[in-house]
Scaffold this motif. Structure first.
Motif, mmCIF file in Angstrom:
data_model
loop_
_atom_site.group_PDB
_atom_site.id
_atom_site.type_symbol
_atom_site.label_atom_id
_atom_site.label_comp_id
_atom_site.label_asym_id
_atom_site.label_seq_id
_atom_site.Cartn_x
_atom_site.Cartn_y
_atom_site.Cartn_z
ATOM 1 N N LYS A 172 0.836 -1.209 0.000
ATOM 2 C CA LYS A 172 0.000 0.000 0.000
ATOM 3 C C LYS A 172 0.868 1.255 0.000
ATOM 4 O O LYS A 172 0.638 2.180 -0.785
ATOM 5 C CB LYS A 172 -0.916 -0.035 1.233
ATOM 6 C CG LYS A 172 -1.845 1.138 1.388
ATOM 7 C CD LYS A 172 -2.692 0.943 2.645
ATOM 8 C CE LYS A 172 -3.665 2.050 2.893
ATOM 9 N NZ LYS A 172 -3.089 3.299 3.312
ATOM 10 N N ASP A 173 1.890 1.288 0.854
ATOM 11 C CA ASP A 173 2.782 2.451 0.925
ATOM 12 C C ASP A 173 3.486 2.704 -0.403
ATOM 13 O O ASP A 173 3.580 3.847 -0.860
ATOM 14 C CB ASP A 173 3.834 2.272 2.025
ATOM 15 C CG ASP A 173 3.253 2.375 3.423
ATOM 16 O OD1 ASP A 173 2.114 2.866 3.570
ATOM 17 O OD2 ASP A 173 3.942 1.945 4.367
ATOM 18 N N GLU A 230 0.954 4.078 -2.876
ATOM 19 C CA GLU A 230 0.576 5.455 -2.549
ATOM 20 C C GLU A 230 1.660 6.432 -2.985
ATOM 21 O O GLU A 230 1.349 7.530 -3.461
ATOM 22 C CB GLU A 230 0.273 5.590 -1.058
ATOM 23 C CG GLU A 230 -1.053 4.985 -0.676
ATOM 24 C CD GLU A 230 -1.354 5.036 0.813
ATOM 25 O OE1 GLU A 230 -2.537 4.876 1.150
ATOM 26 O OE2 GLU A 230 -0.434 5.232 1.627
ATOM 27 N N ASN A 231 2.912 6.040 -2.839
ATOM 28 C CA ASN A 231 4.008 6.894 -3.324
ATOM 29 C C ASN A 231 3.949 7.044 -4.833
ATOM 30 O O ASN A 231 4.138 8.136 -5.369
ATOM 31 C CB ASN A 231 5.371 6.318 -2.912
ATOM 32 C CG ASN A 231 5.648 6.493 -1.448
ATOM 33 O OD1 ASN A 231 5.139 7.401 -0.804
ATOM 34 N ND2 ASN A 231 6.459 5.608 -0.896
ATOM 35 N N TYR A 275 1.240 6.504 -6.936
ATOM 36 C CA TYR A 275 0.012 7.166 -7.373
ATOM 37 C C TYR A 275 -0.156 8.565 -6.795
ATOM 38 O O TYR A 275 -1.002 9.325 -7.252
ATOM 39 C CB TYR A 275 -1.213 6.337 -6.994
ATOM 40 C CG TYR A 275 -1.402 5.083 -7.820
ATOM 41 C CD1 TYR A 275 -1.080 5.027 -9.161
ATOM 42 C CD2 TYR A 275 -1.936 3.939 -7.246
ATOM 43 C CE1 TYR A 275 -1.273 3.883 -9.905
ATOM 44 C CE2 TYR A 275 -2.130 2.784 -7.980
ATOM 45 C CZ TYR A 275 -1.799 2.765 -9.308
ATOM 46 O OH TYR A 275 -2.000 1.630 -10.037
ATOM 47 N N GLU A 276 0.623 8.864 -5.766
ATOM 48 C CA GLU A 276 0.522 10.147 -5.063
ATOM 49 C C GLU A 276 -0.890 10.404 -4.547
ATOM 50 O O GLU A 276 -1.388 11.528 -4.563
ATOM 51 C CB GLU A 276 0.989 11.298 -5.961
ATOM 52 C CG GLU A 276 2.453 11.184 -6.348
ATOM 53 C CD GLU A 276 2.946 12.321 -7.228
ATOM 54 O OE1 GLU A 276 2.134 13.169 -7.663
ATOM 55 O OE2 GLU A 276 4.157 12.353 -7.475
ATOM 56 N N SER A 277 -1.529 9.331 -4.104
ATOM 57 C CA SER A 277 -2.844 9.442 -3.476
ATOM 58 C C SER A 277 -3.065 8.210 -2.595
ATOM 59 O O SER A 277 -2.357 7.211 -2.714
ATOM 60 C CB SER A 277 -3.951 9.549 -4.526
ATOM 61 O OG SER A 277 -4.019 8.367 -5.301
ATOM 62 N N GLU A 278 -4.051 8.315 -1.725
ATOM 63 C CA GLU A 278 -4.315 7.238 -0.774
ATOM 64 C C GLU A 278 -4.945 6.035 -1.462
ATOM 65 O O GLU A 278 -5.814 6.187 -2.325
ATOM 66 C CB GLU A 278 -5.245 7.739 0.331
ATOM 67 C CG GLU A 278 -5.501 6.708 1.407
ATOM 68 C CD GLU A 278 -6.384 7.229 2.528
ATOM 69 O OE1 GLU A 278 -6.695 6.420 3.412
ATOM 70 O OE2 GLU A 278 -6.758 8.405 2.504
ATOM 71 N N ILE A 279 -4.491 4.867 -1.109
ATOM 72 C CA ILE A 279 -5.077 3.608 -1.573
ATOM 73 C C ILE A 279 -5.883 3.050 -0.407
ATOM 74 O O ILE A 279 -5.333 2.777 0.657
ATOM 75 C CB ILE A 279 -3.989 2.584 -1.976
ATOM 76 C CG1 ILE A 279 -3.025 3.150 -2.999
ATOM 77 C CG2 ILE A 279 -4.628 1.279 -2.435
ATOM 78 C CD1 ILE A 279 -3.610 3.458 -4.341
ATOM 79 N N HIS A 280 -7.165 2.904 -0.588
ATOM 80 C CA HIS A 280 -8.030 2.418 0.482
ATOM 81 C C HIS A 280 -7.954 0.895 0.589
ATOM 82 O O HIS A 280 -7.767 0.202 -0.413
ATOM 83 C CB HIS A 280 -9.477 2.856 0.242
ATOM 84 C CG HIS A 280 -9.635 4.343 0.282
ATOM 85 N ND1 HIS A 280 -9.676 5.054 1.450
ATOM 86 C CD2 HIS A 280 -9.721 5.260 -0.720
ATOM 87 C CE1 HIS A 280 -9.792 6.343 1.185
ATOM 88 N NE2 HIS A 280 -9.818 6.488 -0.128
ATOM 89 N N LEU A 309 -7.378 -2.218 -2.098
ATOM 90 C CA LEU A 309 -6.143 -2.992 -2.055
ATOM 91 C C LEU A 309 -6.390 -4.489 -1.876
ATOM 92 O O LEU A 309 -5.962 -5.305 -2.705
ATOM 93 C CB LEU A 309 -5.253 -2.481 -0.916
ATOM 94 C CG LEU A 309 -3.950 -3.245 -0.703
ATOM 95 C CD1 LEU A 309 -3.004 -3.029 -1.877
ATOM 96 C CD2 LEU A 309 -3.296 -2.827 0.602
#
Length: 95
Positions: free
Chosen positions: A27-28, A31-32, A34-39, A43
């Motif tokens: 996930k981390d 997120e780096n 995509y530059e957005s939060e992955i819920h 995931l």
């Protein structure tokens, strides 16, 4: 690999680039990228899909934490995909 979504393909590549990552490490990384939060709701169902397709194995670290690793089929699929991509973009990298 043709039947995977782009997100599932990114999961596969992320797992390939780490040593038995757990879900939050994957996930981390995404997120780096995509530059957005992955819920979690995005995931984990997608991780389950690539496990069900036989591309990734899921193991247990403890009762709360799983790790993921590529199967031999997953490695073959990535290799085939890279060969296919290189037909079209391989020359761009050498220019």
């Amino acid at each position: 690999m043709y039947d995977l979504t782009a997100f599932q393909r990114d999961l596969l590549y992320t797992i390939a680039g780490q040593d038995e990552p757990h879900g939050l490490a994957i996930k981390d990384e995404l997120e780096n990228y995509y530059e957005s939060e992955i819920h979690h709701g995005r995931l984990y169902p997608n991780l389950d899909t690539i496990v069900d397709k036989g591309l990734v194995e899921k193991g247990e670290v403890d009762q709360r934490t799983n790790y993921y690793t590529l199967t031999a089929r997953g490695r073959r699929e990535i290799e085939a995909r890279r060969e296919w991509e290189n037909q079209y973009v391989g020359n761009l990298l050498s220019e």
